[in-house]
Design a protein around this motif. Structure first.
Motif, PDB file in Angstrom:
ATOM      1  N   THR A 143      44.367 -26.195 -18.223  1.00 37.05           N
ATOM      2  CA  THR A 143      45.355 -27.222 -18.552  1.00 37.05           C
ATOM      3  C   THR A 143      46.410 -27.305 -17.464  1.00 37.05           C
ATOM      4  O   THR A 143      47.049 -26.310 -17.118  1.00 37.05           O
ATOM      5  CB  THR A 143      46.034 -26.910 -19.897  1.00 37.05           C
ATOM      6  N   LEU A 144      46.574 -28.512 -16.926  1.00 32.64           N
ATOM      7  CA  LEU A 144      47.621 -28.775 -15.952  1.00 32.64           C
ATOM      8  C   LEU A 144      48.476 -29.929 -16.449  1.00 32.64           C
ATOM      9  O   LEU A 144      47.982 -30.828 -17.136  1.00 32.64           O
ATOM     10  CB  LEU A 144      47.025 -29.136 -14.596  1.00 32.64           C
ATOM     11  N   THR A 145      49.744 -29.907 -16.112  1.00 28.53           N
ATOM     12  CA  THR A 145      50.667 -30.969 -16.515  1.00 28.53           C
ATOM     13  C   THR A 145      51.088 -31.770 -15.288  1.00 28.53           C
ATOM     14  O   THR A 145      50.925 -31.311 -14.152  1.00 28.53           O
ATOM     15  CB  THR A 145      51.915 -30.370 -17.177  1.00 28.53           C
ATOM     16  N   PRO A 146      51.655 -32.969 -15.506  1.00 32.06           N
ATOM     17  CA  PRO A 146      52.172 -33.733 -14.363  1.00 32.06           C
ATOM     18  C   PRO A 146      53.196 -32.965 -13.536  1.00 32.06           C
ATOM     19  O   PRO A 146      53.271 -33.120 -12.318  1.00 32.06           O
ATOM     20  CB  PRO A 146      52.793 -34.959 -15.030  1.00 32.06           C
ATOM     21  N   ASP A 147      53.964 -32.108 -14.201  1.00 30.96           N
ATOM     22  CA  ASP A 147      54.950 -31.308 -13.468  1.00 30.96           C
ATOM     23  C   ASP A 147      54.280 -30.351 -12.494  1.00 30.96           C
ATOM     24  O   ASP A 147      54.831 -30.034 -11.429  1.00 30.96           O
ATOM     25  CB  ASP A 147      55.826 -30.520 -14.440  1.00 30.96           C
ATOM     26  N   ASP A 148      53.084 -29.838 -12.869  1.00 28.05           N
ATOM     27  CA  ASP A 148      52.357 -28.936 -11.980  1.00 28.05           C
ATOM     28  C   ASP A 148      52.024 -29.599 -10.649  1.00 28.05           C
ATOM     29  O   ASP A 148      51.983 -28.950  -9.603  1.00 28.05           O
ATOM     30  CB  ASP A 148      51.052 -28.467 -12.632  1.00 28.05           C
ATOM     31  N   LEU A 149      51.763 -30.895 -10.701  1.00 27.34           N
ATOM     32  CA  LEU A 149      51.329 -31.627  -9.516  1.00 27.34           C
ATOM     33  C   LEU A 149      52.474 -32.321  -8.781  1.00 27.34           C
ATOM     34  O   LEU A 149      52.253 -32.917  -7.730  1.00 27.34           O
ATOM     35  CB  LEU A 149      50.280 -32.671  -9.905  1.00 27.34           C
ATOM     36  N   GLN A 150      53.673 -32.227  -9.329  1.00 27.54           N
ATOM     37  CA  GLN A 150      54.822 -32.883  -8.719  1.00 27.54           C
ATOM     38  C   GLN A 150      55.037 -32.361  -7.302  1.00 27.54           C
ATOM     39  O   GLN A 150      55.145 -31.155  -7.070  1.00 27.54           O
ATOM     40  CB  GLN A 150      56.082 -32.625  -9.553  1.00 27.54           C
ATOM     41  N   GLY A 151      55.089 -33.282  -6.345  1.00 27.59           N
ATOM     42  CA  GLY A 151      55.372 -32.903  -4.968  1.00 27.59           C
ATOM     43  C   GLY A 151      54.166 -32.449  -4.171  1.00 27.59           C
ATOM     44  O   GLY A 151      54.300 -32.154  -2.978  1.00 27.59           O
ATOM     45  N   THR A 152      52.992 -32.377  -4.799  1.00 24.20           N
ATOM     46  CA  THR A 152      51.802 -31.960  -4.057  1.00 24.20           C
ATOM     47  C   THR A 152      51.127 -33.163  -3.402  1.00 24.20           C
ATOM     48  O   THR A 152      51.241 -34.291  -3.886  1.00 24.20           O
ATOM     49  CB  THR A 152      50.791 -31.251  -4.976  1.00 24.20           C
ATOM     50  N   ARG A 153      50.428 -32.908  -2.328  1.00 20.75           N
ATOM     51  CA  ARG A 153      49.726 -33.963  -1.599  1.00 20.75           C
ATOM     52  C   ARG A 153      48.325 -34.162  -2.182  1.00 20.75           C
ATOM     53  O   ARG A 153      47.631 -33.185  -2.473  1.00 20.75           O
ATOM     54  CB  ARG A 153      49.602 -33.563  -0.127  1.00 20.75           C
ATOM     55  N   PRO A 154      47.852 -35.399  -2.346  1.00 17.97           N
ATOM     56  CA  PRO A 154      46.523 -35.611  -2.921  1.00 17.97           C
ATOM     57  C   PRO A 154      45.397 -35.037  -2.077  1.00 17.97           C
ATOM     58  O   PRO A 154      44.316 -34.747  -2.601  1.00 17.97           O
ATOM     59  CB  PRO A 154      46.415 -37.140  -3.025  1.00 17.97           C
ATOM     60  N   SER A 155      45.616 -34.841  -0.804  1.00 15.75           N
ATOM     61  CA  SER A 155      44.561 -34.313   0.062  1.00 15.75           C
ATOM     62  C   SER A 155      44.363 -32.805  -0.094  1.00 15.75           C
ATOM     63  O   SER A 155      43.307 -32.278   0.258  1.00 15.75           O
ATOM     64  CB  SER A 155      44.848 -34.652   1.527  1.00 15.75           C
ATOM     65  N   TYR A 156      45.374 -32.106  -0.635  1.00 19.92           N
ATOM     66  CA  TYR A 156      45.193 -30.664  -0.850  1.00 19.92           C
ATOM     67  C   TYR A 156      46.058 -30.145  -2.001  1.00 19.92           C
ATOM     68  O   TYR A 156      46.624 -29.066  -1.953  1.00 19.92           O
ATOM     69  CB  TYR A 156      45.439 -29.864   0.440  1.00 19.92           C
ATOM     70  N   ARG A 157      46.099 -30.873  -3.109  1.00 20.89           N
ATOM     71  CA  ARG A 157      46.977 -30.483  -4.216  1.00 20.89           C
ATOM     72  C   ARG A 157      46.455 -29.281  -4.995  1.00 20.89           C
ATOM     73  O   ARG A 157      47.231 -28.399  -5.375  1.00 20.89           O
ATOM     74  CB  ARG A 157      47.236 -31.661  -5.134  1.00 20.89           C
ATOM     75  N   MET A 158      45.140 -29.225  -5.264  1.00 19.99           N
ATOM     76  CA  MET A 158      44.610 -28.073  -5.999  1.00 19.99           C
ATOM     77  C   MET A 158      44.698 -26.801  -5.155  1.00 19.99           C
ATOM     78  O   MET A 158      45.016 -25.727  -5.655  1.00 19.99           O
ATOM     79  CB  MET A 158      43.157 -28.326  -6.405  1.00 19.99           C
ATOM     80  N   LEU A 159      44.430 -26.955  -3.858  1.00 19.53           N
ATOM     81  CA  LEU A 159      44.569 -25.819  -2.953  1.00 19.53           C
ATOM     82  C   LEU A 159      46.010 -25.336  -2.919  1.00 19.53           C
ATOM     83  O   LEU A 159      46.274 -24.127  -2.908  1.00 19.53           O
ATOM     84  CB  LEU A 159      44.100 -26.216  -1.555  1.00 19.53           C
ATOM     85  N   SER A 160      46.957 -26.274  -2.935  1.00 23.87           N
ATOM     86  CA  SER A 160      48.374 -25.904  -2.944  1.00 23.87           C
ATOM     87  C   SER A 160      48.722 -25.109  -4.196  1.00 23.87           C
ATOM     88  O   SER A 160      49.405 -24.074  -4.124  1.00 23.87           O
ATOM     89  CB  SER A 160      49.248 -27.161  -2.868  1.00 23.87           C
ATOM     90  N   LEU A 161      48.255 -25.587  -5.358  1.00 24.46           N
ATOM     91  CA  LEU A 161      48.519 -24.857  -6.606  1.00 24.46           C
ATOM     92  C   LEU A 161      47.917 -23.466  -6.562  1.00 24.46           C
ATOM     93  O   LEU A 161      48.541 -22.475  -6.960  1.00 24.46           O
ATOM     94  CB  LEU A 161      47.948 -25.631  -7.795  1.00 24.46           C
ATOM     95  N   TRP A 162      46.690 -23.389  -6.092  1.00 21.59           N
ATOM     96  CA  TRP A 162      45.970 -22.114  -6.040  1.00 21.59           C
ATOM     97  C   TRP A 162      46.673 -21.117  -5.120  1.00 21.59           C
ATOM     98  O   TRP A 162      46.931 -19.969  -5.512  1.00 21.59           O
ATOM     99  CB  TRP A 162      44.542 -22.380  -5.566  1.00 21.59           C
TER     100      TRP A 162
END
Length: 198
Positions: A143-162
């Motif tokens: 489960t991810l929320t919009p806040d989790d993705l706030q400020g991340t780039r679409p080209s490497y957002r999951m990698l950034s979170l990880w």
């Protein structure tokens, strides 16, 4: 075999051996793939190849990964070459209590130089396309929320979170397909360095 063909084969061998050495933890072999002043930019790193190898040693057990290479495009001009390599970086680990697979689809743009008869990388830059994070087992739920993705780039957002979850800093200024003007400038500069038309 012509000299140009021989150089193409040598640069191709450099590409494959460099990533093999990184994935296997063969640090002496990896060091031989770079010029003494080589620089590297990745999601989590921007600095010299010497520093990259030392930090890679520390993350080798904590953050294991594998790099699947596509067919590279190699352009040689005398003692300089440009190499573009499609890569998928794969991770498996635990993210917020869920076992996940992370895949980052990208390419690496290398500047290679021939010195004393040997080809080595003088600079390497990661260019990000897109990525995914999925549960490793069908029964699990991530489960991810919009806040989790706030400020991340679409080209490497999951990698950034990880990587952030693992304690690494991932800046938002890396090269990606979501910023095409920056890519155009990068390619123009890289090919000009090698004296090659784009």
């Amino acid at each position: 075999m012509s000299e140009n063909d021989s150089d193409l084969v040598s640069v191709l061998a450099l590409v494959t051996h460099e990533r093999q050495a990184r994935d296997r933890g063969w640090w002496s072999s990896l060091a031989r793939c770079y010029t003494p002043e080589a620089t590297i930019q990745a999601s989590w790193f921007n600095g010299t190849a010497v520093e990259y190898i030392e930090l890679s040693k520390r993350m080798f057990d904590q953050t294991p990964s594998s790099h699947r290479l596509g067919l590279p495009v190699i352009d040689v001009n005398g003692t300089r070459a440009i190499v573009e390599v499609p890569i998928t970086i794969e991770f498996r680990g635990t993210f917020r209590g869920v076992e996940v697979d992370v895949a980052s689809h990208m390419r690496t743009l290398h500047r290679a130089e021939k010195r004393d008869g040997d080809w080595r990388f003088a600079a390497s830059v990661a260019i990000f396309d897109h990525d995914t994070m999925t549960p490793a087992t069908p029964a699990a739920t991530l489960t991810l929320t919009p806040d989790d993705l706030q400020g991340t780039r679409p080209s490497y957002r999951m990698l950034s979170l990880w990587m952030t979850e693992l304690g690494y800093t991932v800046p938002a200024d890396r090269y990606g397909v979501d910023r095409p003007a920056e890519l155009t400038a990068l390619y123009d500069d890289t090919y000009a360095w090698a004296g090659l038309p784009r």
